[in-house]
Design a protein around this motif. Structure first.
Motif, PDB file in Angstrom:
ATOM      1  N   ASP A  86       7.164  -4.750  -1.821  1.00 60.31           N
ATOM      2  CA  ASP A  86       6.928  -6.202  -1.900  1.00 60.31           C
ATOM      3  C   ASP A  86       5.850  -6.522  -2.928  1.00 60.31           C
ATOM      4  OD1 ASP A  86       8.844  -6.881  -0.057  1.00 60.31           O
ATOM      5  OD2 ASP A  86       7.477  -6.903   1.654  1.00 60.31           O
ATOM      6  N   ASN A  87       4.777  -5.712  -2.935  1.00 60.37           N
ATOM      7  CA  ASN A  87       3.704  -5.935  -3.913  1.00 60.37           C
ATOM      8  C   ASN A  87       4.213  -5.745  -5.335  1.00 60.37           C
ATOM      9  OD1 ASN A  87       1.758  -6.469  -1.958  1.00 60.37           O
ATOM     10  ND2 ASN A  87       1.154  -4.326  -1.783  1.00 60.37           N
TER      11      ASN A  87
ATOM     12  N   SER B  67       6.519  -8.623  -6.306  1.00 56.86           N
ATOM     13  CA  SER B  67       5.746  -9.831  -6.640  1.00 56.86           C
ATOM     14  C   SER B  67       5.072  -9.689  -7.991  1.00 56.86           C
ATOM     15  CB  SER B  67       4.693 -10.090  -5.554  1.00 56.86           C
ATOM     16  OG  SER B  67       5.294 -10.287  -4.293  1.00 56.86           O
TER      17      SER B  67
ATOM     18  N   GLY C 219       7.192 -12.143  -9.950  1.00 52.57           N
ATOM     19  CA  GLY C 219       6.328 -13.327  -9.831  1.00 52.57           C
ATOM     20  C   GLY C 219       5.929 -13.870 -11.189  1.00 52.57           C
TER      21      GLY C 219
END
Length: 356
Positions: free
Chosen positions: A205-206, A209, A213
């Protein structure tokens, strides 16, 4: 004259090679997650080891965070490191591209930097492992060269282990570094102050992102990748293949290191079945048998005396461990396990009677 085949090769080769590296990286994440779950099972019997591995993981993570702030010239206001936690506070909070780079060091660094340092150290002891076969600038040639480089590295690593000389300071130092990095690539968060468990999904997830992101930065990264590939293609120099192969080697040495440390952890888990006062014997057998075999093969020379001594040591240790498991079993643990099985059997029979 540039042909359609050349254009196809230019477009496909970077994509395929980068996907291969990402696949190895994902495998590395999965092996790390498996190791952390296994460490979690050892927390009651090997707490000092768990605390040590947690500290090593936090050390690498904090170092990567410090490195990210240093590279982006954010300055360091505070540096905190303990067995349970680590944090770096920048003097100046950056935004935009500088923050993205700092986050990249924090999220990606722990997977790349420890394994990269290990790869650098391995260059001096792993013979014939860092060879990239020459290939033509065709799709088949590039992919074949990449695959042969990976296979050659794995074979060289296994050959090194089979010829490991524990009396050679360089070999012994590399083995210590290998275990050090392998046990602490990521924190297990099993210290005194328990924290939220970090899993492979948290890491993914990091990373997701980080890249998705900021789509503009992701596009810029892809442009850089294809720019290096274009320069390599036009100059007929294997720059791109070499860079991608090095990243693949980093993931490979991390996976191989984790596998080796996994074997050590399984060995420690097995020793828990032996009575406490006898658990030192397998370690003593390692030392005595290795020195004994080295002395024997010094008097009676054989081919690959180092490897023969190592395998002889492993054989003696295995026999000693099996003997202790058979005759010096931890009776308290065994009786507890037997009682647990009896309780489960009783519950199963009771449920069957109710159903009848």
């Amino acid at each position: 004259m540039v042909s359609v085949a050349d254009i196809g090769t230019f477009l496909l080769v970077p994509l395929v090679l980068m996907c291969a590296v990402l696949g190895l990286w994902l495998a590395q994440l999965l092996v790390i997650e498996g190791q952390k779950r296994f460490l979690h099972q050892l927390k009651h019997t090997h707490e000092p080891l768990i605390r040590f591995t947690n500290f090593v993981g936090i050390l690498f993570q904090t170092f990567c965070q410090w490195l990210g702030y240093t590279v982006t010239h954010s300055g360091i206001a505070e540096f905190h490191l303990s067995i349970n936690d680590g944090a770096v506070t920048p003097k100046r909070k950056k935004t935009g591209f500088a923050k993205w780079v700092a986050d990249g060091f924090l999220f990606l660094g722990p997977f790349l930097i420890p394994a990269g340092l290990l790869l650098l150290a391995g260059y001096f002891v792993i013979q014939n492992g860092f060879i990239i076969p020459k290939a033509g600038f065709t799709f088949q040639g590039q992919i074949t060269s990449f695959g042969e480089a990976l296979i050659g590295f794995i074979q060289a690593f296994i050959t090194f282990l089979s010829h490991l000389n524990l009396l050679n300071p360089l070999h012994f130092g590399f083995l210590v570094l290998l275990l050090f990095c392998g046990l602490g690539i990521r924190p297990s968060y099993l210290g005194e102050h328990r924290k939220e468990r970090i899993t492979v999904f948290t890491d993914l997830d990091n990373i997701k992102s980080l890249f998705f992101g900021k789509p503009l930065y992701l596009v810029g990264l892809i442009v850089i990748v294809y720019g290096i590939a274009a320069a390599s293609f036009l100059t007929q120099a294997p720059w791109f293949l070499e860079v991608v192969t090095v990243f693949a080697w980093i993931a490979l040495i991390a996976i191989l290191t984790l596998v080796v440390t996994f074997v050590l952890l399984i060995f420690l888990r097995t020793l828990d079945e032996i009575q406490a006062r006898w658990r030192f014997l397998p370690f003593l057998s390692m030392l005595v048998s290795y020195l004994g075999f080295r002395a024997l093969f010094y008097l009676i020379p054989v081919e690959n005396a180092e490897g023969a001594s190592l395998f002889g040591m492993l054989g003696v240790t295995l026999i000693a461990t099996i003997y202790l498991l058979r005759f010096k079993t931890n009776t308290f643990k065994a009786s507890t396990a037997m009682k647990h099985r009896r309780d489960n059997d009783a519950k199963h029979r009771s449920s069957q009677r109710r159903e009848g």
